[in-house]
Design a protein around this motif. Structure first.
Motif, short mmCIF file in Angstrom:
data_model
loop_
_atom_site.label_atom_id
_atom_site.label_comp_id
_atom_site.label_asym_id
_atom_site.label_seq_id
_atom_site.Cartn_x
_atom_site.Cartn_y
_atom_site.Cartn_z
N VAL A 75 0.83 -1.21 0.00
CA VAL A 75 0.00 0.00 0.00
C VAL A 75 0.86 1.26 0.00
O VAL A 75 0.59 2.22 -0.72
CB VAL A 75 -0.96 0.00 1.21
CG1 VAL A 75 -1.62 1.36 1.38
CG2 VAL A 75 -2.03 -1.08 1.04
N ILE A 76 1.90 1.29 0.82
CA ILE A 76 2.69 2.53 0.96
C ILE A 76 3.89 2.58 0.04
O ILE A 76 4.64 3.55 0.07
CB ILE A 76 3.14 2.73 2.42
CG1 ILE A 76 4.28 1.75 2.78
CG2 ILE A 76 1.99 2.60 3.39
CD1 ILE A 76 4.96 2.08 4.10
N PHE A 77 4.06 1.56 -0.82
CA PHE A 77 5.31 1.45 -1.58
C PHE A 77 5.60 2.70 -2.40
O PHE A 77 6.74 3.17 -2.47
CB PHE A 77 5.26 0.23 -2.50
CG PHE A 77 6.62 -0.21 -2.97
CD1 PHE A 77 7.31 -1.18 -2.27
CD2 PHE A 77 7.23 0.36 -4.08
CE1 PHE A 77 8.58 -1.56 -2.68
CE2 PHE A 77 8.48 -0.01 -4.48
CZ PHE A 77 9.17 -0.99 -3.78
N PHE A 78 4.59 3.26 -3.05
CA PHE A 78 4.82 4.41 -3.93
C PHE A 78 4.31 5.73 -3.32
O PHE A 78 4.26 6.73 -4.03
CB PHE A 78 4.15 4.18 -5.28
CG PHE A 78 4.84 3.12 -6.11
CD1 PHE A 78 6.12 3.33 -6.60
CD2 PHE A 78 4.21 1.91 -6.39
CE1 PHE A 78 6.76 2.36 -7.37
CE2 PHE A 78 4.84 0.94 -7.15
CZ PHE A 78 6.12 1.16 -7.64
N LEU A 131 2.62 -3.02 -9.93
CA LEU A 131 3.34 -3.32 -11.17
C LEU A 131 2.63 -2.76 -12.40
O LEU A 131 3.14 -2.88 -13.52
CB LEU A 131 3.51 -4.84 -11.32
CG LEU A 131 4.48 -5.50 -10.31
CD1 LEU A 131 4.30 -7.02 -10.33
CD2 LEU A 131 5.92 -5.12 -10.65
N GLY A 132 1.47 -2.15 -12.20
CA GLY A 132 0.73 -1.55 -13.30
C GLY A 132 -0.01 -2.55 -14.16
O GLY A 132 -0.39 -2.24 -15.30
N MET A 133 -0.26 -3.75 -13.62
CA MET A 133 -0.88 -4.80 -14.42
C MET A 133 -2.39 -4.83 -14.26
O MET A 133 -3.10 -5.27 -15.18
CB MET A 133 -0.27 -6.16 -14.04
CG MET A 133 1.24 -6.23 -14.28
SD MET A 133 1.96 -7.82 -13.80
CE MET A 133 1.22 -8.91 -15.00
N ASN A 211 8.10 -5.83 -5.90
CA ASN A 211 6.69 -6.15 -6.01
C ASN A 211 6.45 -7.52 -6.63
O ASN A 211 5.43 -8.15 -6.34
CB ASN A 211 5.96 -5.05 -6.79
CG ASN A 211 5.64 -3.85 -5.93
OD1 ASN A 211 4.72 -3.88 -5.12
ND2 ASN A 211 6.44 -2.80 -6.07
N ILE A 212 7.38 -7.99 -7.42
CA ILE A 212 7.31 -9.38 -7.88
C ILE A 212 7.47 -10.31 -6.68
O ILE A 212 6.74 -11.31 -6.54
CB ILE A 212 8.38 -9.66 -8.95
CG1 ILE A 212 8.03 -8.94 -10.25
CG2 ILE A 212 8.53 -11.16 -9.19
CD1 ILE A 212 9.11 -9.03 -11.31
N ALA A 213 8.42 -9.99 -5.81
CA ALA A 213 8.62 -10.79 -4.60
C ALA A 213 7.39 -10.71 -3.69
O ALA A 213 6.99 -11.70 -3.07
CB ALA A 213 9.86 -10.30 -3.85
N LEU A 214 6.78 -9.52 -3.62
CA LEU A 214 5.57 -9.35 -2.81
C LEU A 214 4.45 -10.23 -3.35
O LEU A 214 3.71 -10.86 -2.59
CB LEU A 214 5.16 -7.89 -2.82
CG LEU A 214 4.03 -7.47 -1.88
CD1 LEU A 214 4.45 -7.64 -0.44
CD2 LEU A 214 3.63 -6.02 -2.15
#
Length: 232
Positions: A75-78, A131-133, A211-214
């Motif tokens: 949630v807070i990543f960006f 990741l914008g997917m 975020n891939i790891a997340l």
């Protein structure tokens, strides 16, 4: 091609280390997550309003709650402004508090494996959104909604205990205050780490890998809980 320098690899490795620790927590504590054994014994015998013990237990639940931390990390990543962090985390806390109080006080019980499987999917959703997917929901609505789910996750575990009706409402409110304090403690360190990483030229790659790891951690949580749902 030249190898990646230790300075450039450190931020990704640091975030990966946090996720790996959470992931091992999933594997080792998947069935016990919610309330530790010693805390269960205390909750089964406590009577009357006990502000400080329940604030402590709420903070402990959040700080050691791998599922909450994984989701809130996404949630807070960006988020760059502290006010935005407060806004989103507060939405999550409000949702969490509503269903925790409602579930415990009304006796509404939901299969904990089912709830925790959805929590795993919430981690996956946030990672894919970062990741914008995908983006099916307004982020604020999604955070509030997943907060509701996370609250049910804990309420189902608390209902398995013999909680005294004496002071129950007040104690659950103090528990939720502790959850908010725990969130502040855990996310302050994470926010500072992310603020440092955003200043690096390699942040786009760090963000993608993290975020891939997340997403992978969310899949693991979902798989473990889905197995519990059908096999236990």
């Amino acid at each position: 091609m030249p190898g990646r320098s230790p300075q450039k690899a450190l931020p990704t490795l640091t975030f990966f280390f946090i996720l790996i620790c959470c992931t091992f927590g999933l594997a080792g504590a998947v069935l016990a997550h919610g309330v530790a054994g010693g805390d269960q014994a205390y909750l089964n015998r406590v009577e009357g309003v006990q502000p400080f013990p329940f604030i402590y237990l709420g903070a402990k639940h959040m700080v050691t709650g791998y599922d909450h931390l994984l989701y809130l990390a996404g949630v807070i990543f960006f988020l760059r402004a502290l006010k935005d962090v407060v806004k989103f985390v507060s939405l999550f806390a409000i949702g969490h508090s509503i269903t925790l109080l409602f579930g415990v006080l009304s006796g509404t019980h939901v299969n904990p494996y089912f709830v925790d499987a959805i929590i795993g999917l919430s981690v996956c959703y946030k990672a894919l959104e970062n990741l914008g997917m995908i983006r099916f929901l307004d982020p604020r609505l999604a955070v509030f909604g997943f907060g509701l789910v996370h609250g049910f996750g804990l309420s189902t575990k608390l209902q398995d205990l013999t909680l005294s009706d004496d002071g129950l409402v007040a104690n659950m409110i103090f528990f939720n205050i502790g959850v908010e304090i725990g969130q502040i403690i855990a996310l302050t360190f994470l926010f500072l780490l992310l603020a440092w990483m955003r200043g690096l030229n390699t942040f786009p790659q760090i963000a993608r890998n993290s975020n891939i790891a997340l997403f992978g951690a969310g899949i693991l949580l979902f798989g473990l809980q889905a197995a519990g749902l059908f096999l236990i």
